[in-house]
Design a protein around this motif. Structure first.
Motif, PDB file in Angstrom:
ATOM      1  N   TYR A 144     -11.210   5.100 -13.389  1.00 14.44           N
ATOM      2  CA  TYR A 144     -11.064   6.398 -12.712  1.00 14.44           C
ATOM      3  C   TYR A 144     -12.225   7.337 -13.044  1.00 14.44           C
ATOM      4  O   TYR A 144     -12.488   8.280 -12.327  1.00 14.44           O
ATOM      5  N   ARG A 145     -12.952   7.047 -14.122  1.00 14.32           N
ATOM      6  CA  ARG A 145     -13.998   7.986 -14.564  1.00 14.32           C
ATOM      7  C   ARG A 145     -15.090   8.181 -13.512  1.00 14.32           C
ATOM      8  O   ARG A 145     -15.683   9.245 -13.407  1.00 14.32           O
ATOM      9  N   LYS A 146     -15.336   7.129 -12.747  1.00 15.97           N
ATOM     10  CA  LYS A 146     -16.415   7.269 -11.777  1.00 15.97           C
ATOM     11  C   LYS A 146     -16.020   8.151 -10.599  1.00 15.97           C
ATOM     12  O   LYS A 146     -16.871   8.480  -9.766  1.00 15.97           O
ATOM     13  N   PHE A 147     -14.753   8.537 -10.545  1.00 15.57           N
ATOM     14  CA  PHE A 147     -14.340   9.431  -9.462  1.00 15.57           C
ATOM     15  C   PHE A 147     -14.203  10.876  -9.918  1.00 15.57           C
ATOM     16  O   PHE A 147     -13.682  11.719  -9.198  1.00 15.57           O
ATOM     17  N   LEU A 148     -14.626  11.158 -11.157  1.00 16.16           N
ATOM     18  CA  LEU A 148     -14.571  12.547 -11.612  1.00 16.16           C
ATOM     19  C   LEU A 148     -15.493  13.391 -10.732  1.00 16.16           C
ATOM     20  O   LEU A 148     -16.643  13.021 -10.490  1.00 16.16           O
ATOM     21  N   ASN A 149     -14.975  14.477 -10.236  1.00 15.97           N
ATOM     22  CA  ASN A 149     -15.728  15.343  -9.331  1.00 15.97           C
ATOM     23  C   ASN A 149     -16.763  16.152 -10.127  1.00 15.97           C
ATOM     24  O   ASN A 149     -16.381  16.969 -10.959  1.00 15.97           O
ATOM     25  N   PRO A 150     -18.052  15.925  -9.901  1.00 16.61           N
ATOM     26  CA  PRO A 150     -19.062  16.614 -10.720  1.00 16.61           C
ATOM     27  C   PRO A 150     -19.046  18.130 -10.521  1.00 16.61           C
ATOM     28  O   PRO A 150     -19.529  18.860 -11.373  1.00 16.61           O
ATOM     29  N   SER A 151     -18.485  18.585  -9.416  1.00 16.74           N
ATOM     30  CA  SER A 151     -18.450  20.043  -9.248  1.00 16.74           C
ATOM     31  C   SER A 151     -17.029  20.588  -9.324  1.00 16.74           C
ATOM     32  O   SER A 151     -16.672  21.508  -8.587  1.00 16.74           O
ATOM     33  N   SER A 152     -16.244  20.033 -10.232  1.00 11.66           N
ATOM     34  CA  SER A 152     -14.863  20.519 -10.358  1.00 11.66           C
ATOM     35  C   SER A 152     -14.798  21.843 -11.113  1.00 11.66           C
ATOM     36  O   SER A 152     -13.769  22.504 -11.122  1.00 11.66           O
ATOM     37  N   LEU A 153     -15.896  22.209 -11.777  1.00 11.69           N
ATOM     38  CA  LEU A 153     -15.910  23.508 -12.464  1.00 11.69           C
ATOM     39  C   LEU A 153     -17.274  24.166 -12.276  1.00 11.69           C
ATOM     40  O   LEU A 153     -18.313  23.571 -12.561  1.00 11.69           O
ATOM     41  N   LYS A 154     -17.212  25.387 -11.778  1.00 12.44           N
ATOM     42  CA  LYS A 154     -18.451  26.156 -11.629  1.00 12.44           C
ATOM     43  C   LYS A 154     -18.199  27.486 -12.334  1.00 12.44           C
ATOM     44  O   LYS A 154     -17.221  28.176 -12.017  1.00 12.44           O
ATOM     45  N   MET A 186       0.831  -1.220   0.000  1.00 11.16           N
ATOM     46  CA  MET A 186       0.000   0.000   0.000  1.00 11.16           C
ATOM     47  C   MET A 186       0.856   1.258   0.000  1.00 11.16           C
ATOM     48  O   MET A 186       1.813   1.387   0.736  1.00 11.16           O
ATOM     49  N   ARG A 187       0.446   2.197  -0.828  1.00 11.71           N
ATOM     50  CA  ARG A 187       1.142   3.476  -0.799  1.00 11.71           C
ATOM     51  C   ARG A 187       0.586   4.300   0.350  1.00 11.71           C
ATOM     52  O   ARG A 187      -0.576   4.205   0.684  1.00 11.71           O
ATOM     53  N   MET A 188       1.414   5.066   0.944  1.00 10.50           N
ATOM     54  CA  MET A 188       0.986   5.850   2.091  1.00 10.50           C
ATOM     55  C   MET A 188       0.790   7.294   1.669  1.00 10.50           C
ATOM     56  O   MET A 188       1.495   7.799   0.809  1.00 10.50           O
ATOM     57  N   LEU A 189      -0.142   7.927   2.318  1.00 12.21           N
ATOM     58  CA  LEU A 189      -0.322   9.345   2.069  1.00 12.21           C
ATOM     59  C   LEU A 189       0.705  10.084   2.901  1.00 12.21           C
ATOM     60  O   LEU A 189       0.766   9.933   4.109  1.00 12.21           O
ATOM     61  N   GLU A 190       1.542  10.838   2.235  1.00  9.12           N
ATOM     62  CA  GLU A 190       2.605  11.523   2.970  1.00  9.12           C
ATOM     63  C   GLU A 190       2.147  12.897   3.410  1.00  9.12           C
ATOM     64  O   GLU A 190       1.786  13.736   2.612  1.00  9.12           O
ATOM     65  N   PRO A 230      -7.583   8.176  -7.505  1.00 15.29           N
ATOM     66  CA  PRO A 230      -8.563   7.815  -8.542  1.00 15.29           C
ATOM     67  C   PRO A 230      -8.079   6.732  -9.502  1.00 15.29           C
ATOM     68  O   PRO A 230      -8.882   5.959 -10.011  1.00 15.29           O
ATOM     69  N   ALA A 231      -6.777   6.654  -9.719  1.00 14.26           N
ATOM     70  CA  ALA A 231      -6.287   5.691 -10.704  1.00 14.26           C
ATOM     71  C   ALA A 231      -5.789   4.418 -10.051  1.00 14.26           C
ATOM     72  O   ALA A 231      -5.409   3.477 -10.738  1.00 14.26           O
ATOM     73  N   GLY A 232      -5.836   4.366  -8.733  1.00 13.25           N
ATOM     74  CA  GLY A 232      -5.242   3.213  -8.053  1.00 13.25           C
ATOM     75  C   GLY A 232      -6.266   2.193  -7.604  1.00 13.25           C
ATOM     76  O   GLY A 232      -5.965   1.333  -6.787  1.00 13.25           O
ATOM     77  N   GLN A 233      -7.492   2.276  -8.108  1.00 16.82           N
ATOM     78  CA  GLN A 233      -8.528   1.363  -7.647  1.00 16.82           C
ATOM     79  C   GLN A 233      -8.582   0.087  -8.483  1.00 16.82           C
ATOM     80  O   GLN A 233      -8.111   0.058  -9.615  1.00 16.82           O
ATOM     81  N   LYS A 234      -9.204  -0.919  -7.924  1.00 17.51           N
ATOM     82  CA  LYS A 234      -9.168  -2.263  -8.512  1.00 17.51           C
ATOM     83  C   LYS A 234      -9.605  -2.318  -9.972  1.00 17.51           C
ATOM     84  O   LYS A 234      -8.911  -2.814 -10.823  1.00 17.51           O
ATOM     85  N   ASP A 235     -10.787  -1.795 -10.239  1.00 20.67           N
ATOM     86  CA  ASP A 235     -11.301  -1.961 -11.607  1.00 20.67           C
ATOM     87  C   ASP A 235     -10.727  -0.923 -12.566  1.00 20.67           C
ATOM     88  O   ASP A 235     -11.042  -0.915 -13.748  1.00 20.67           O
ATOM     89  N   ASP A 236      -9.887  -0.035 -12.059  1.00 17.14           N
ATOM     90  CA  ASP A 236      -9.172   0.898 -12.911  1.00 17.14           C
ATOM     91  C   ASP A 236     -10.094   1.883 -13.623  1.00 17.14           C
ATOM     92  O   ASP A 236      -9.728   2.468 -14.621  1.00 17.14           O
TER      93      ASP A 236
END
Ligand code: ATP
Ligand code: MG
Length: 566
Positions: A500-510, A1-5, A492-498
């Protein structure tokens, strides 16, 4: 596991283990005291913040120790590479503040030498043409604990190998029908040494060599030799290449020149929380229009960060802070945000901009009167001077700086409450008007105390809240884009099924229109940076014009509601 530094606590850069190696090599007089590095991007995408980590090290070490750093494009795969990428890579490295002078090289510069070397390996019975498909070859590789299976073509006579290799290059065979492999060892635990493929047939023309070659070296075959040909002394790369190092050394040993060997040193790649770094996936985001392009201000690309308002100094500072180690980790993206805040805090002039305007009418202020109030441009830097901002009877404040029924400790505007309009007067809310249909508050009526003008000596009166404001008749209308993190998952890119699209933040642009800015912002140009007081740092977008100004939010202020009651 990678650790959050979490590294915010220890903000002191120190000498990395790589720098220590370089210092030691220089002390020992290795390579006649030469230090020569290279940055070797593959021109198959735009550079991202991860590349900045490599760039700062490659160029930084050369700069610091009186050496040189080459820019070398690893253009060994004509299918994925484009000139557009080459131009952008050069622009981004320069923007970061580094210079390769005249040393712009391409792996394709060495295709001739590499081909000759391959021929030489065949002649020494150290390479052979394999007629099997890549799939079969890979299925014969074995596992780290089980030896691989030798190819039936492994003992092919030299003459036949030579003949086939030349024919491969003359275009006689289909892509994928044959490869050239180094003949090393099918039993060694290092899988990369099990007769790796070193040349494959590609018939797509190359952006620099056209159709001269029909065979192209694999990255692993080209990379170490290119370093050697260029006299690179310290070949700095990311950890995943550690396991390739014996192979690179093996090739250099077969060159039998014996004069010197580049020293490969590996370091941990940069991973950022809430961020995805793979060029292939970033390209997908662009192609699928999930973002507006490589330079979308939400992208981790250098051109995206630039457009977002990041400065090269902030990026270099961030890279300094995270340092170089041998441990894979995820760095906290908030440290990058911290670095840009720190830099812009010193550099960015403060201005007034109201994102969601609410009109204030100061009923006892004379109609038609305009006063110029003097405001400090940057309290961190006196040399940035002051500016005059017009004040008049009608001003805009932020919608959420007014509340009809405020909670306890709401030090902004509410019926009966007083606040200071920064740099101007203390006003008191007397009344307000609602829109008859929607019920929304449309106008707020206030009175001002003429004796409370900032900088004046008439009144010592103090209030708890200070608001930013813009004179209504002088305001510039602007579009403001509020960017947030592109992903709402930490990895977002480190998940099992790979996916990442489902983790796109719907409010990343207002996108906000009808924002009101003070008139000093009329003549801004793209990439100019400002602190909108109490809101954050904002940067003028490329598409901005005088009649339609557009600002991108770089970052919000960490402590949005810190009192600025000065
Ligand atoms: P990606 O995996 O994003 O596609 P890459 O490694 O294939 O990147 P290259 O163009 O080959 O991209 O990279 C050029 C140099 O930048 C290499 O030396 C590589 O090690 C380094 N680099 C790439 N990504 C990172 C990263 N995240 N952190 C540090 N260095 C990196
Ligand atoms: Mg690569």
């Amino acid at each position: 596991m990678r650790m959050l530094e979490e590294k915010k606590e220890e903000l002191k850069p120190s000498v990395s283990f790589i720098e220590q190696f370089i210092i030691d090599d220089l002390k020992e007089g290795k390579n006649n005291g030469r230090i020569h590095t290279r940055f070797p991007p593959e021109p198959n995408g735009y550079l991202h913040i991860g590349h900045a980590k490599a760039i700062c090290l490659d160029f930084g070490m050369a700069q610091k120790y009186g050496g040189k750093c080459n820019l070398r494009f690893d253009d060994t795969n004509p299918v994925k590479e484009e000139v557009e990428y080459i131009d952008s890579i050069k622009e981004d490295i320069r923007w970061l503040g580094f210079d390769w002078e005249i040393r712009e090289y391409y792996a394709s510069d060495y295709f001739g030498k590499l081909f000759d070397f391959a021929v030489d390996l065949i002649k020494k019975e150290l390479a052979y043409v394999d007629d099997q498909s890549a799939d079969i070859i890979s299925s014969q590789k074995g596992t780290p604990t089980q030896p691989g299976t030798e190819s039936p073509f492994r003992r092919r006579p030299v003459k036949e190998n030579l003949d086939l290799f030349y024919k491969m290059n003359e275009g006689e065979f289909e892509e994928g029908s044959r490869v050239l492999r180094a003949k090393i060892d099918m039993t060694t635990p290092n899988m990369h040494m099990r007769d790796p493929i070193i040349y494959r047939i590609i018939k797509t023309p190359h952006h620099r060599t056209g159709s001269k070659w029909m065979v192209y070296p694999m990255y692993d075959f080209a990379h170490g030799q290119c370093d050697y040909f260029e006299g690179i002394t310290h070949s700095l790369c990311t950890l995943e290449f550690e396991i390739h190092r014996p192979l690179y050394d093996w090739f250099i040993d077969q060159l039998k020149t014996g004069d010197y060997k580049p020293r490969q040193i590996e370091f941990n790649r940069l991973n950022l929380s809430f961020t995805m770094m793979s060029k292939r996936k970033l390209l997908e985001l662009v192609q699928e229009s999930k973002v507006s392009g490589w330079d979308d201000p939400r992208m981790p690309t250098l051109c995206g960060l630039r457009r977002r308002g990041y400065t090269p100094e902030a990026i270099r500072r961030f890279i300094d802070l995270i340092g170089y180690t041998k441990v894979e980790a995820i760095n906290d993206v908030s440290l990058l945000e911290h670095a840009v805040r720190e830099d812009l805090n010193i550099k960015a002039p403060r201005v007034f901009g109201v994102l969601e305007p609410l009109k204030i009418i100061i009923t006892n202020y004379p109609e038609g009167k305009v006063e110029e109030v003097e405001i400090v441009n940057n309290p961190e830097d006196e040399s940035m001077g002051t500016r005059k901002v017009p004040f008049s009877r009608e001003v805009y404040i932020e919608k959420d700086d007014f509340m009809e029924n405020p909670p306890h400790k709401f030090f902004r505007l509410a019926p009966g409450m007083e606040v200071r309009l920064k740099g101007a007067y203390i006003i008191k809310c007397e009344n307000f008007k609602r829109n008859e249909k929607s019920g929304a508050i449309e106008e707020v009526y206030c009175t001002y105390d003429p004796l409370t003008r900032s900088g004046g000596h008439a009144s010592e009166k103090k209030v708890k809240g200070t608001l930013h404001w813009v004179s209504a008749q002088h305001a510039i209308d602007a579009e403001i884009r509020l960017y947030d993190r592109l992903f709402d998952h930490e990895d977002p890119a480190g998940q099992k099924d790979d996916d990442y699209r489902k983790f796109l933040n719907p409010s990343s642009l207002k996108i906000l229109n009808g924002c009101k800015l003070e008139p000093s912002l009329r003549h801004v140009k793209p990439l100019d940076k400002f602190q909108f007081q109490r809101l954050g740092y904002f940067c003028v977008d490329y598409g901005s014009t005088e009649s339609h100004p557009v600002f991108n939010r770089t970052v919000s202020l960490k402590d949005t509601w810190a009192k600025i009651n000065k």
